[in-house]
Design an enzyme around this catalytic site. Structure first.
Site, short mmCIF file in Angstrom:
data_model
loop_
_atom_site.label_atom_id
_atom_site.label_comp_id
_atom_site.label_asym_id
_atom_site.label_seq_id
_atom_site.Cartn_x
_atom_site.Cartn_y
_atom_site.Cartn_z
CB ILE A 223 -0.87 -0.09 1.16
CG1 ILE A 223 -1.65 -1.23 1.23
CG2 ILE A 223 -1.35 1.16 1.56
CD1 ILE A 223 -2.96 -1.38 2.05
CG ASN A 292 1.39 2.73 4.74
OD1 ASN A 292 -0.03 1.72 4.02
ND2 ASN A 292 2.84 2.02 3.95
N GLY A 294 3.20 -0.44 8.54
CA GLY A 294 2.49 -0.81 10.52
C GLY A 294 3.00 -2.23 9.76
CE1 TYR A 357 -2.36 -3.78 11.53
CE2 TYR A 357 -4.11 -4.67 11.73
CZ TYR A 357 -3.33 -3.57 10.88
OH TYR A 357 -3.53 -3.63 9.74
CB THR A 392 -1.08 -5.95 -0.04
OG1 THR A 392 -1.64 -6.96 1.58
CG2 THR A 392 -1.69 -5.50 -0.01
#
Ligand code: NAD
Length: 451
Positions: A223, A292, A294, A357, A392
């Site tokens: 991403i 972004n 992560g 998470y 992804t």
């Protein structure tokens, strides 16, 4: 498409596949229309209408005119054969529940005319800005209407609601352009709030980031790489950031987009100072920051080791807070600054095995909530995207049944692509989106998980 091809969509798009899907009542998975530079805003005309005392219709008409999109009254399409690209209704003037029947009256004769990847958009007044109790109730009802209507749409069409606060009318254009266009392909069933903000109209809507500098973390792949590419397409000079181990992959992304590669572990003790020094020396300020980067380290709570907990919380949440502090203390966010952060539907609905998470991604929403008012005072904004199932490397590695479940359990019956998240971020990051502040927008195809 990605690492694990969507064979169901490929097969169900063939004539025999389509026949079987219809006969067996299987989920219909239409390939979505996606953006290419120069593409018309819509495939077909827009049907436009509003309840009496509407506030926003003139902005809608202006956007359609600016984009050479034909606008039609509902009477003109009800009996016609052609499909339309969008149906837009301004419900901002509805002040009591009895008058919500205007929604049924408007949409009922035209809804079947919405074409492939069509757009249903309802505009309203945020209930918190309503004049009285009855007004609040009527406007709040729009959410249930739009979310339900979105679930009835077919052929890749989407439905979304935009609440525009009084005074925010002129800040609506960037959002309408985004939602009407194919850039919002996987944004479905969402509620967006717009206030008055400091927006500037780009000279060229295809290059809204011209002359601006953007920093994107986790940009070497997935991403993050799509975000870097999309902001560069929009004219930004992009600083692509990733851990030193990302090495070549990061350099390749930076070279492809004519940007810069910066090796930086966002959790390093000196990361905030290093980033601040880099920006000060090379650019003075930064216009767009996208958090972004992560990671996931899944385990059930009973089996969660401290290292797994700490790593996820540090990369996904605490590092962002420290970087934001350094940017704000150093006054490094330029005029019209934009911070965009990547949450997850896991931070909204929760996932088994993801307490770490889920906490980190819900915390990210907290960052948006706390910083939005402060940034508004500086003429800047902060918003979050919450991706659902995106194709992804991360999701390709899932077991087959989990992956298929994630793909199909949404209104569009398919996974999203990294570009869908990137386009949503590019809309938040636009200088024209000054009124879009404090939003959390899911890019999830109206996922049933946590809906
Ligand atoms: P990915 O693993 O492909 O990419 C993440 C990138 O972040 C990698 O390049 C990695 O090297 C980088 N990174 C990790 N730790 C870092 C650190 N300490 N400093 C700097 N960079 C670091 O993942 P992705 O699927 O592209 O996800 C991107 C973001 O989207 C993440 O925040 C993820 O949580 C979120 N997200 C993804 C999905 C999905 O379906 N893929 C769904 C919801 C949310």
């Amino acid at each position: 498409m990605s690492q694990a091809a969507d064979r169901y969509q490929q097969l169900s798009s063939t004539p025999p596949g389509k026949f079987l899907v219809g006969r067996l009542g299987l989920p219909e998975s239409t390939p979505l229309r996606r953006y290419k530079p120069g593409q018309p805003l819509l495939e077909g005309a827009a049907v436009v209408g509003g309840a009496p005392e509407h506030r926003l219709l003139s902005t809608v008409e202006r956007v359609l005119k600016n984009t050479n999109t034909p606008a039609l009254a509902p009477e003109a399409v009800a009996g016609a054969a052609d499909k339309v690209g969008a149906i837009v209704f301004d419900a901002s003037g509805i002040t009591k529940s009895e008058d919500l029947s205007a929604l049924r009256e408007f949409f009922n004769p035209v809804i079947t005319k919405l074409g492939r990847s069509g757009r249903l958009i309802v505009l309203g007044t945020p209930p918190e800005h309503a004049a009285d109790r009855r007004h609040h109730v009527a406007q709040r009802a729009l959410e249930g209407f739009v979310r339900s209507a979105a679930k009835e749409l077919r052929h890749g069409a989407t439905g979304n609601l935009v609440y525009v606060a009084p005074g925010g009318e002129d800040d609506l254009e960037s959002t309408l352009r985004f939602l009407l266009s194919s850039k919002s392909a996987y944004v479905d069933g969402q509620v967006i709030r717009i206030n008055s903000g400091e927006s500037s109209t780009p000279r060229d809507w295809e290059q809204p980031q011209a002359g601006r500098v953007a920093a994107v973390t986790g940009a070497s792949r997935g991403i993050g790489a799509a975000i870097a590419e999309t902001l560069a397409r929009d004219g930004a000079h992009v600083i692509a950031i990733d851990i030193p181990q990302a090495g070549d992959a990061l350099a390749k992304v930076a070279n492809r987009i004519g940007g810069a590669a910066l090796h930086l572990d966002v959790t390093a003790d000196d990361a905030p100072q290093s980033l601040a020094a880099y920006l000060t020396e090379r650019h003075g300020t930064v216009d767009v920051v996208v958090h972004n980067a992560g990671i996931t380290r899944d385990r059930t709570l009973a089996r969660m080791k401290p290292e797994r907990w700490d790593a996820v919380l540090d990369v996904n949440l605490s590092a962002q807070e420290r970087l934001n502090d350094a940017l704000l203390i150093g006054d490094l966010l330029g005029d019209g600054g934009r911070i965009v952060t990547v949450s997850s539907i896991g931070g909204i609905a929760g996932n088994r095995g993801q307490t770490n998470y889920g906490a980190s991604k819900a915390g990210v929403i907290g960052i948006v909530e706390t910083l939005a008012p402060e940034l508004a005072q500086r003429g800047a904004t902060i918003n979050a995207v919450a991706p659902g199932f995106i194709e992804t490397q991360m999701t390709a590695a899932m077991p087959l049944f989990v992956r298929e479940g994630g793909r199909r359990m949404n209104s569009l019956a398919q996974g999203g692509l990294p570009i869908d998240v990137a386009e949503t971020i590019a809309w938040f990051a636009s200088p024209a989106s000054g009124g879009v502040n404090g939003n959390v927008v899911r890019v999830c195809g109206q996922s049933l998980i946590g809906a």
